[in-house]
Design an enzyme around this catalytic site. Structure first.
Site: not given
Ligand SMILES: Cc1ncc(C[n+]2csc(CCOP(=O)(O)OP(=O)(O)O)c2C)c(N)n1
Ligand SMILES: [Mg+2]
Length: 344
Positions: A243, A247, A256
């Protein structure tokens, strides 16, 4: 990993040059629409979107194997590329991201794409039920269902895999292992490191494939379809991908993961990789690539205009379309809502 018997017939046919070019055009259309949808969100045209940057090969390749005259697809919230490949009306698809309608305004029966599913692991059980229905009816459709590495931690996945195998239901479970479940990396979530390895415990063949190689994805998905359609039961495909973006449009991956980690994890861009391959094999040239991009831009223009023109739906539908026959509790809620929103 490849525990699926080698297929014969159609599934073994190599892709023609025209099909390879079609796959590229689809990937460009999806890439352009996907990146545009993020811009639309930033411009206030839609309130939210779940991008699939980097997953175009996995989505276009798997969607390409679907026969929309008899199969049925059960997506998550990130399968725009699958929908586009299946020929779903993209204004109707994007309506869910405009919050006009839950699950999209397209007709699931006609398009063969179930409503967009925001419940993680929610689509797999529906797929198994639909596929078992094919067996009971003596028809030969195959269900293709999508889930992520994160979803593989949910109990629903176990129930779906187990019953699909027990019932020999014609289902292809397509896992896009994109390395992340929002902020949680696969290694902190998938015990044993592989979703495909789990299939053996259900007596189910599995393929772990390079999900960034569109040709490999088409071939694997076709083989899985042939296996399931022939009455041999379900197959699990784990497409390894990444990815590349956030998100969703409300996520900030910088919280993160570092840019270095992103670069390392992402590998080669699947679109660029396919472009290089087509060039090297003499299947497409720069003029073709430019034409594909121009078509993608024109298409995005049309879809954006369609999205902007979408009005809101009547609010009463929230209550009218819940049950076939309404309940007293729902009627009371509807009455409250009317008083508050319409002052009647
Ligand atoms: C049942 C349920 N639990 C939690 C959530 C919140 N949620 C949305 S997406 C997501 C992560 C899913 O990760 P993965 O399955 O890997 O799919 P990806 O988003 O990477 O495509 C979570 C926990 C949800 N939508 N539904
Ligand atoms: Mg994931």
């Amino acid at each position: 990993m490849d525990t699926l018997p080698v297929a014969s017939g159609d599934a073994a046919e190599p892709l023609t040059p025209a099909q390879l070019r079609e796959l590229y055009s689809l990937m460009v259309a999806v890439r352009h629409l996907d990146t545009s949808a993020i811009a639309w969100q930033r411009q206030g045209i839609i309130p939210g979107y779940a991008p699939e940057l980097g997953q175009e090969a996995a989505q276009v390749g798997s969607g390409y194997a679907v026969d929309t005259t008899r199969d049925f697809v059960f997506p998550t919230y990130r399968e725009m590329g699958v929908a586009r490949t299946m020929g779903v009306d993209m204004v109707a698809y994007m309506s869910t991201h405009k919050a006009t309608w839950h699950g999209g305004l397209y007709d699931p029966l006609e398009s063969r794409l179930a409503p967009i599913q925001a419940v993680v692991a929610g689509s797999v059980l529906h797929a198994v039920g639909w596929a078992h229905g094919q067996t009971l009816d003596g028809t030969d459709g195959v269900a293709l269902t999508y889930f992520g590495d994160g979803a593989s931690s949910q109990g629903d996945i176990h129930e779906a895999l187990n019953f699909a195998a027990v019932l020999k239901a014609p289902v292809v479970f397509f896992v896009q292992n994109n390395g992340w479940a929002i902020s949680v990396p696969t290694e902190r979530q998938v015990a044993g490191g592989s979703v495909a390895a789990r299939a053996a415990g259900y007596g189910m063949p599995a393929l772990q494939i390079d999900g960034d190689d569109v040709v490999a994805v088409v071939e694997a998905t076709r083989r899985a379809f042939a296996h399931a359609r022939a009455g041999n039961g379900p197959v699990l495909i784990e497409a390894m991908t990444y990815r590349r973006g956030p998100h969703s449009t409300s996520d900030d991956p910088g919280r993160y993961r570092s840019l270095d980690e992103e670069r390392d994890g992402a590998g080669t861009d699947p679109l660029e990789r396919f472009r290089q391959r087509l060039l090297a094999d003499g299947i497409a040239d720069e003029a073709f690539f430019a034409g594909a991009l121009a078509a993608a831009k024109a298409e995005e223009d049309q879809i954006r205009t369609g999205i902007q023109a979408l009005g809101s739906r009547p609010g009463t539908e929230m209550f009218d379309l819940v049950f076939q026959e309404t309940t007293p509790a729902l009627q009371a809620q509807a009455a409250n809502w009317r008083e508050e929103s319409e002052h009647v």
